[in-house]
Design a protein around this motif. Structure first.
Motif: not given
Length: 149
Positions: A68-73, A43-49, A104-107, A54-59
């Motif tokens: 959101r911060r996607l942590e675990g790698h 939808d163009g509202r978020w970015a993922l980096t 939606a949750t980063g889980k 060692k993280t990915a982040r949603a903006w």
């Protein structure tokens, strides 16, 4: 919709650009190492980096804030993708895994394990039912999103 471009950078930021003018709209700041991969939500509202930190982040692109911060790698995150419905995020890493996340949750939902080298590229099928990974082990794999097989 083609109005914006997104780039990662060695300065630990991602940048949102106006395609028509070439002007920087906003910087996404927060990673502690360089940003290697970027993706827009459908939808163009978020970015993922994805970053060497060692993280990915949603903006949120409207505000530039991390949502959101996607942590675990255990290695650098060098590939990121959103499913076409925006429900899932997929990351690939130096740790030889890809990971499926609930956007939606980063889980973390599941790890896709089987590559013997860096997972350099990730993507979803158009219906979102399959995840695709490409690795430096010279193998491309197709995974069932529902089961991880």
């Amino acid at each position: 919709d083609g109005r914006w471009a997104l780039t990662g950078s060695f300065d630990k930021t991602a940048r949102l650009w106006d395609v028509a003018t070439g002007k920087e709209i906003r910087r996404l700041e927060g990673h502690s190492d360089f940003v290697y991969s970027v993706a827009f939500s459908p939808d163009g509202r978020w970015a993922l980096t994805g970053s060497y930190d060692k993280t990915a982040r949603a903006w949120d692109l409207a505000t530039g804030t991390e949502i959101r911060r996607l942590e675990g790698h255990s290695g650098a995150v060098i590939s990121v993708a959103f499913s076409t419905d925006g429900r899932w995020a997929l990351t690939g890493s130096f740790d030889k895994t890809a990971r499926l996340w609930e956007a939606a949750t980063g889980k973390e939902i599941r790890r896709l394990e089987g590559h013997s080298d860096i997972v350099r590229s990730v993507a979803f099928s158009s219906d979102g039912g399959l995840a695709l990974t490409g690795s430096d082990d010279k193998i491309a794999r197709v995974w069932d999103v529902a089961t991880g097989k």
